[in-house]
Design a protein around this motif. Structure first.
Motif, PDB file in Angstrom:
ATOM      1  N   LEU A 134      -0.849 -10.939  21.408  1.00  0.00           N
ATOM      2  CA  LEU A 134      -0.136  -9.804  20.848  1.00  0.00           C
ATOM      3  C   LEU A 134      -1.077  -8.712  20.351  1.00  0.00           C
ATOM      4  O   LEU A 134      -0.700  -7.557  20.251  1.00  0.00           O
ATOM      5  N   ARG A 135      -2.296  -9.099  20.030  1.00  0.00           N
ATOM      6  CA  ARG A 135      -3.212  -8.129  19.421  1.00  0.00           C
ATOM      7  C   ARG A 135      -3.549  -6.975  20.364  1.00  0.00           C
ATOM      8  O   ARG A 135      -3.415  -5.820  19.970  1.00  0.00           O
ATOM      9  N   GLU A 168      -0.656   1.273  19.623  1.00  0.00           N
ATOM     10  CA  GLU A 168      -1.078   2.139  18.524  1.00  0.00           C
ATOM     11  C   GLU A 168      -2.016   3.255  18.978  1.00  0.00           C
ATOM     12  O   GLU A 168      -2.235   4.219  18.242  1.00  0.00           O
ATOM     13  N   ARG A 169      -2.565   3.103  20.169  1.00  0.00           N
ATOM     14  CA  ARG A 169      -3.378   4.208  20.694  1.00  0.00           C
ATOM     15  C   ARG A 169      -2.504   5.420  20.981  1.00  0.00           C
ATOM     16  O   ARG A 169      -2.940   6.557  20.901  1.00  0.00           O
ATOM     17  N   VAL A 170      -1.255   5.134  21.313  1.00  0.00           N
ATOM     18  CA  VAL A 170      -0.351   6.232  21.654  1.00  0.00           C
ATOM     19  C   VAL A 170       0.465   6.663  20.435  1.00  0.00           C
ATOM     20  O   VAL A 170       0.586   7.840  20.139  1.00  0.00           O
ATOM     21  N   LEU A 228       1.025  -7.257  28.800  1.00  0.00           N
ATOM     22  CA  LEU A 228       1.806  -8.491  28.945  1.00  0.00           C
ATOM     23  C   LEU A 228       2.683  -8.411  30.187  1.00  0.00           C
ATOM     24  O   LEU A 228       2.876  -7.344  30.753  1.00  0.00           O
ATOM     25  N   SER A 229       3.209  -9.561  30.553  1.00  0.00           N
ATOM     26  CA  SER A 229       4.139  -9.607  31.680  1.00  0.00           C
ATOM     27  C   SER A 229       5.496 -10.042  31.146  1.00  0.00           C
ATOM     28  O   SER A 229       5.579 -10.593  30.042  1.00  0.00           O
ATOM     29  N   ILE A 264       3.628 -12.312  14.776  1.00  0.00           N
ATOM     30  CA  ILE A 264       2.724 -11.168  14.931  1.00  0.00           C
ATOM     31  C   ILE A 264       1.565 -11.281  13.956  1.00  0.00           C
ATOM     32  O   ILE A 264       0.427 -10.936  14.271  1.00  0.00           O
ATOM     33  N   HIS A 265       1.849 -11.812  12.752  1.00  0.00           N
ATOM     34  CA  HIS A 265       0.793 -11.909  11.751  1.00  0.00           C
ATOM     35  C   HIS A 265       0.086 -13.259  11.781  1.00  0.00           C
ATOM     36  O   HIS A 265      -0.599 -13.626  10.835  1.00  0.00           O
ATOM     37  N   GLU A 266       0.320 -13.961  12.881  1.00  0.00           N
ATOM     38  CA  GLU A 266      -0.432 -15.184  13.166  1.00  0.00           C
ATOM     39  C   GLU A 266      -0.266 -16.234  12.086  1.00  0.00           C
ATOM     40  O   GLU A 266      -1.210 -16.917  11.693  1.00  0.00           O
TER      41      GLU A 266
END
Lengths: 674, 303
Positions: free
Chosen positions: B4-5, B12-14, B196-197, B254-256
């Motif tokens: 997920l990272r 977040e780049r966009v 991801l797929s 998401i936060h592992e």
């Protein structure tokens, strides 16, 4: 020296343990070694110190050890060296030396937690050895501090890589020890103490100062320099006047011209006694003296009543025990300084007290014959000899010149300088040569009054020797020739009691130093009598006072059981959940404990604040607390909200919380959490 | 989890300066829920949907909702085929993995309900025949605040079908400056790689459901839900409670974390609850998100 950790390190965990863990363990070990300094071999302490310093510098590493063969040789050599100490240090000293050697060798190969635990255990045993060997009061604080360090070390090892600050460790271990104190007191009071103390280690080879069982020129001299206590006397009622404070120990009969010795196997009947005057009731605490003689005020009426102390009378009124006194003993006596024999001296006793080597001391024998010839009676002869001693220019000196084989001739006609033992010896010899039965009595004279403890302290330096002569019609009469030659010296010896008897004037001159010394002595005496000397007899008298005297063992068992139960109940009560945490489980209690630790000084968690969010918030205002607290919060969250964890995880978390402490911040006193 | 990272980083780049919203969107997807993005025009709603589809490797369709949009324009229509003499179903834009329903509140209630039915059932029924929608199926609807002209407010029953409502809001000055400097968003979007797929997204969704939930945490969720029911005439529905749980699980993933913590529930609570708790007649004046925020502060976590 530093080498990298071996790849096969069995428990790599401890290599990452904080330095304070290692520091604490090393400090505990060195402390234990230091406490045994007095009876271990001289080279033991430097060995331990050397290994500890080396290990402190390389604790992260797994040290490179010499090969197996060399190690084995090292172990054997050092063990033999430690055991060779058996003769000088006694069995306990040798055992302690061996422990120090083993701990030092183990320390040199420590890598995992198990090794460090072994080192710590060795330190614990060393502390025990020190306690067994030396129980002086001044050592007590040292023992407590050492125990504290040891517990701190155990806590640190238990916490592994998460060991909190040394301060927190010591606080935690201190609290544990404090909680255990009531149990220790209970066991001390009520655990049945078997008479004869099976845990007492015989102190082989150790020299104890005290009166010897023979008397020759110079034998008391050594004692005079020793200020060790010989006995303490607590009076129940009036004190005898200073001139009557003759503490009788041994009676010596056989004389070879130089040395006076005891009559070991004389089973005679003693001449009957008649007591008169004041009776003095007192209790004596006698320091161990390796002899089997009890000391009593001249002259006790009967044997001590204590059942635990087997004693018997001899014909010459010595109070003897069956076994040498290796521990201090307590006994009650009643003495009458005024007493006289009724009847005649049995002939066999007269014979042994007139025995004299004919060949020795010819000039003295001649003198005795002259003086006896000019005296009308035995009593007049005693006076004549005393007169001779008084007028003969004799000097009293603690350091008399050495005497030759005919010691009494030497003393009377050549040196004319001597000490109580010299004059007692000379007087008794002259008496015997003049046909008057005489014997030497050794013991102590005087004593100093301790007004804090209300007891009379008699030191080894008060050792004294005097004589008893048989005068028909009076029986055995005490004659102290030293009092004739050097009355001043005796007054000085008796002076120890002066502060009490001399009144206010003398008290005023007593400096604060004397006061302090006496107070310290009194506390020490209390410690020796009531704590170190607490024995089965004391336990029984305690039971008596509690009204449980009839069923000794059962009462002890009941008291012990009830006490321990009460202690456990109190502990449970002290740990009871409080307030909102009433129904909370152990995990929640631990978390609340953590919150309480932060509440006062750092921050209060809002009821709706999650544990991790709370830790993050605290970490922002107190960055130094952040890492520790975050890790605790994570562990808590894992345990609380995560899948079921092993019970050990919970235990480790709870311990970590107990040990964790927010260190007070030095800089700003603000309350960022509020 | 580590998969997920890079996905997050790519998004977040966009979408600059909105890490919380980006994570919420992703959590919504992982929790098998649909997302409502409510914002004024021009703050990047469409870009967000677009980049999500691209990074997750999903096949996506964009459907602009207008007042004259018909249900058939969404689900598809049956057309009579002269050669076979049969009606043949022509699939509408809803047959996709990620449907961007732009400005959903502009469409008529009739069209809205057609979409929302598909969202809930994950299938489409036309003239007695049921067509399965592809998996994963994920609707990102955008909505202008209903104060604007020409919009139909979504009814409560339909709002309940969106797991989350997220507002992007205006960017902070630093992010806005970067947006100004970077030029066309579209170019940036085209540069974005697929991380991801669809199969991986599906497996992540399954993983989400397996995140451990302790009894204490269920207590907490129930306490939160009960509190809404006590304070409002219409509190959170059981479906909302379930959604809250799933969203919290996704947040934990998401936060592992391998278990849901109260903090996770709190992080997603406003997004899950606010749109369901908008004030109605007789309720206080506080908006749904204000109410949700106050509620989180009022309910103690179970220790």
């Amino acid at each position: 020296m530093r080498s990298s950790p071996g790849p096969d390190s069995p428990e790599p965990g401890l290599d990452r343990a904080p330095a304070r863990t290692v520091g604490l363990v090393l400090a505990a070990l060195l402390g234990a070694v230091a406490l045994n300094l007095h009876h271990t071999a001289v080279w033991c302490a430097p060995l331990a110190l050397g290994v500890a310093v080396w290990r402190a510098r390389t604790w992260r590493a797994r040290p490179k050890l010499p090969g197996r063969v060399l190690r084995a040789v090292l172990v054997i050599v050092l063990t033999v060296a430690a055991l060779l100490d058996f003769h000088s240090g006694g069995s306990l000293g040798a055992a302690a030396s061996l422990l120090v050697v083993m701990a030092a060798l183990k320390l040199s190969e420590t890598s995992g937690r198990r090794d460090w635990l072994i080192v710590l255990s060795a330190a614990l045993f060393l502390l025990l050895a020190a306690c067994l060997d030396a129980q002086a009061l001044w050592r007590l604080p040292l023992y407590v501090v050492e125990l504290w360090l040891l517990c701190g070390g155990m806590y640190a090892l238990g916490a592994g890589s998460e060991a909190p600050s040394a301060y927190a460790l010591l606080i935690s271990s201190g609290r544990s020890l404090a909680a255990a104190l009531p149990l220790a007191v209970l066991l001390f009071l009520f655990f049945p103490r078997l008479p004869g103390a099976f845990w007492a280690v015989p102190q082989l080879g150790q020299t104890v100062t005290g009166l010897g069982d023979s008397l020759s020129p110079g034998s008391i001299e050594d004692l005079v320099a020793s200020s060790d206590p010989a006995l303490r006397v607590r009076f129940d009622g009036p004190l005898p006047p200073p001139s009557e404070r003759y503490w009788r120990a041994l009676v010596l009969h056989s004389f070879d011209g130089f040395t006076w010795r005891r009559e070991r196997l004389a089973l005679y009947d003693s001449p009957p006694l008649q007591f008169s005057g004041t009776a003095y009731h007192y209790e004596i605490t006698l320091e161990p003296n390796q002899q089997n003689a009890l000391i009593a005020l001249d002259l006790p009426q009967s044997r001590p009543s204590a059942t635990t102390l087997r004693s018997f009378w001899t014909f010459d009124y010595q109070l003897l025990t069956l076994l040498p006194l290796l521990r201090s003993v307590n006994y009650d006596l009643i003495s009458y300084p005024q007493h006289r024999n009724v009847g005649a001296l049995p002939p066999e006793q007269r014979r042994i007290d007139l025995q004299l080597p004919r060949a020795a001391n010819p000039r003295s024998q001649q003198l005795a014959h002259q003086l006896r010839a000019s005296s009308s009676s035995d009593a007049a002869y005693v006076t004549a000899v005393l007169d001779y001693l008084r007028r003969g220019g004799f000097q009293y000196t603690p350091q008399p010149p050495l005497l030759g084989r005919d010691s009494i001739d030497d003393l009377l006609f050549r040196t004319r300088q001597g000490f109580c033992e010299h004059y007692a010896s000379a007087f008794a010899m002259l008496m015997r040569a003049g046909g008057v039965p005489a014997r030497i009595v050794t013991g102590y004279l005087g004593g100093e009054w301790n007004r804090f403890g209300d007891y009379l302290l008699v030191r080894q330096s008060s050792a004294h020797a005097w004589t008893e002569v048989w005068l028909d019609g009076q029986g055995w009469v005490r004659v102290d020739p030293t009092a004739v030659i050097a009355p001043a010296a005796l007054t000085q010896q008796l002076d120890g009691v002066a502060p009490v008897l001399g009144g206010a004037a003398r008290l005023a001159t007593a400096s604060w130093i004397l006061t302090t010394v006496q107070a310290w002595q009194a506390v020490n005496a209390w410690w020796q009598d009531r704590v170190v000397g607490f024995n089965f007899a004391h336990q029984l008298s305690l039971l008596d006072r509690l009204g449980l005297g009839s069923q000794q063992w059962r009462a002890l068992a009941w008291l012990l059981g009830a006490g321990v139960s009460l202690w456990l109940a109190l502990l449970a009560w002290a740990q009871r959940p409080r307030g909102a945490a009433q129904r909370a489980d152990g995990l929640a209690r631990s978390w609340r404990l953590l919150e309480r630790k932060l509440e006062r000084t750092v921050a209060v968690r809002a009821a709706s604040e999650g544990p991790i969010a709370f830790a993050e918030r605290v970490g922002r205002v107190r960055p130094e607390l952040g890492p520790g607290l975050r890790s605790l919060a994570r562990r808590y969250a894992r345990l609380r909200y995560g899948p079921t964890a092993p019970a050990s995880e919970l235990l480790r978390f709870r311990r970590a919380v107990r040990l964790w402490r927010p260190r007070p911040r030095a800089r700003t006193p603000g309350r960022p959490g509020a | 989890m580590s998969r997920l990272r890079p996905a997050l980083a790519a998004i977040e780049r966009v979408i600059l300066g909105k890490p919380g919203q980006v994570r919420l969107c992703l959590a919504c997807l992982l929790a098998h829920g649909h997302l409502l993005i409510e914002d004024v025009p021009g703050v990047g709603k469409t870009t967000l949907a677009h980049v999500l589809a691209r990074v997750l490797g999903l096949e996506w369709t964009r459907l602009q909702f207008t007042s004259d949009l018909l249900p058939a324009d969404i689900v598809g229509i049956s057309i009579f085929d002269r050669t076979t003499q049969k009606f043949q179903f022509r699939r509408g834009p809803v047959f996709t993995q990620l449907l961007l329903a732009d400005e959903i509140n502009r469409a008529s209630p009739k069209a809205q309900s057609a979409l929302l039915e598909a969202m809930e059932e994950r299938q489409v029924s036309v003239e007695g025949v049921t067509y399965e929608l592809p998996e994963p199926f994920f609707v990102v609807a955008t909505q202008n605040p209903h104060e604007q002209l020409g919009t139909y407010r979504l009814p409560e029953s339909q709002l309940d079908r969106f797991l989350m409502r997220v507002s992007l809001g205006y960017p902070d000055p630093a992010s806005e400056r970067r947006v100004l400097l970077q030029g066309e968003r579209r170019d940036l979007l085209n540069e974005t790689r697929t991380v991801l797929s669809p199969a991986e997204v599906l497996s992540l969704q399954i993983e989400t459901r397996q995140i451990y939930v302790a009894d204490k945490l269920l207590d907490y969720i129930q306490a939160l839900v009960a509190r809404t029911r006590a304070e409002l005439s219409l509190g959170l529905s059981p479906r909302a409670a379930q959604g809250l749980l799933h969203a919290a699980q996704a947040w934990a993933l998401i936060h592992e974390d391998n278990a849901v913590l109260p903090e996770h529930v709190q992080s997603v609570f406003a997004a899950v609850a606010a749109h369901r708790l908008e004030p109605r007649d007789g309720d206080g004046a506080a908006s749904g998100s204000e109410f949700a925020g106050a509620l989180i502060k009022a309910v103690p976590i179970p220790i």
